[in-house]
Structures are given as structure tokens and as C-alpha cells.
Design a protein around this motif. Structure first.
Motif, PDB file in Angstrom:
ATOM      1  N   ARG A  37       0.856  -1.187   0.000  1.00 56.95           N
ATOM      2  CA  ARG A  37       0.000   0.000   0.000  1.00 56.95           C
ATOM      3  C   ARG A  37       0.891   1.236   0.000  1.00 56.95           C
ATOM      4  N   THR A  38       0.571   2.183  -0.866  1.00 60.44           N
ATOM      5  CA  THR A  38       1.348   3.418  -0.940  1.00 60.44           C
ATOM      6  C   THR A  38       0.803   4.434   0.056  1.00 60.44           C
ATOM      7  N   ASP A  40      -0.433   7.240  -0.422  1.00 63.89           N
ATOM      8  CA  ASP A  40      -1.670   7.896  -0.871  1.00 63.89           C
ATOM      9  C   ASP A  40      -2.860   6.936  -0.920  1.00 63.89           C
ATOM     10  N   GLY A  42      -3.032   4.010  -2.485  1.00 60.39           N
ATOM     11  CA  GLY A  42      -3.040   3.143  -3.667  1.00 60.39           C
ATOM     12  C   GLY A  42      -2.295   1.846  -3.392  1.00 60.39           C
ATOM     13  N   LEU A  43      -2.220   1.018  -4.414  1.00 55.90           N
ATOM     14  CA  LEU A  43      -1.481  -0.232  -4.322  1.00 55.90           C
ATOM     15  C   LEU A  43      -0.363  -0.223  -5.351  1.00 55.90           C
ATOM     16  N   LYS A  44       0.746  -0.850  -4.998  1.00 60.50           N
ATOM     17  CA  LYS A  44       1.879  -0.931  -5.903  1.00 60.50           C
ATOM     18  C   LYS A  44       2.239  -2.405  -6.078  1.00 60.50           C
TER      19      LYS A  44
END
Length: 74
Positions: A37-38, A40, A42-44
Motif C-alpha cells: 500500500r502506498t 496515498d 493506492g497499491l503498488k
């Protein structure tokens, strides 16, 4: 931007990785992907284990700080 739908397969939700996605990741069938999880939210997707990369980076710092001592011991 590449778009992919989530679909149900058995009791799981599955997202198919297209050939374009695999090429962007430099990954192939059978490879392990890591999801983080980033900041912000999001997912990476990553092909390298982020925990291992962090440990290797820390080891590199220690080796750089002690290069002369390590060379003397070798």
C-alpha cells in the motif's frame, strides 16, 4: 493506462494481468508479485520483495561504513 476487471473464480476475486501488464512489470507466468500500500492509499505491484530490498539496502550502508575493517578481515 491499462484497465482490468475483477471477476469471481470459485471463492476468490481475480484480476487478470494482460501481456502488457506483465511486460511493464518485467514479469512472467509463475513469478511472485508483491503488493504494498502506498502513502496515498493506492497499491503498488512489485516483482521484488520490498522487505528484502530494505534489508539489502541497510546491509549496504553497514558495509560501506565498515569497508576498511571488512577488507582487513577478508
Amino acid at each position: 493506462m491499462i484497465q482490468s476487471k475483477i471477476r469471481k473464480v470459485g471463492n476468490s476475486a481475480v484480476m487478470t494481468l494482460t501481456a502488457d501488464m506483465l511486460a511493464l512489470l518485467d514479469a512472467k507466468e509463475g513469478d511472485t508479485l508483491y503488493v504494498v500500500r502506498t502513502d496515498d492509499g493506492g497499491l503498488k505491484l512489485m516483482t521484488e520483495n520490498p522487505e528484502l530490498q530494505s534489508a539489502l539496502a541497510a546491509a549496504e550502508v553497514v558495509m560501506d561504513e565498515n569497508r576498511e575493517l571488512l577488507q582487513a578481515l577478508a
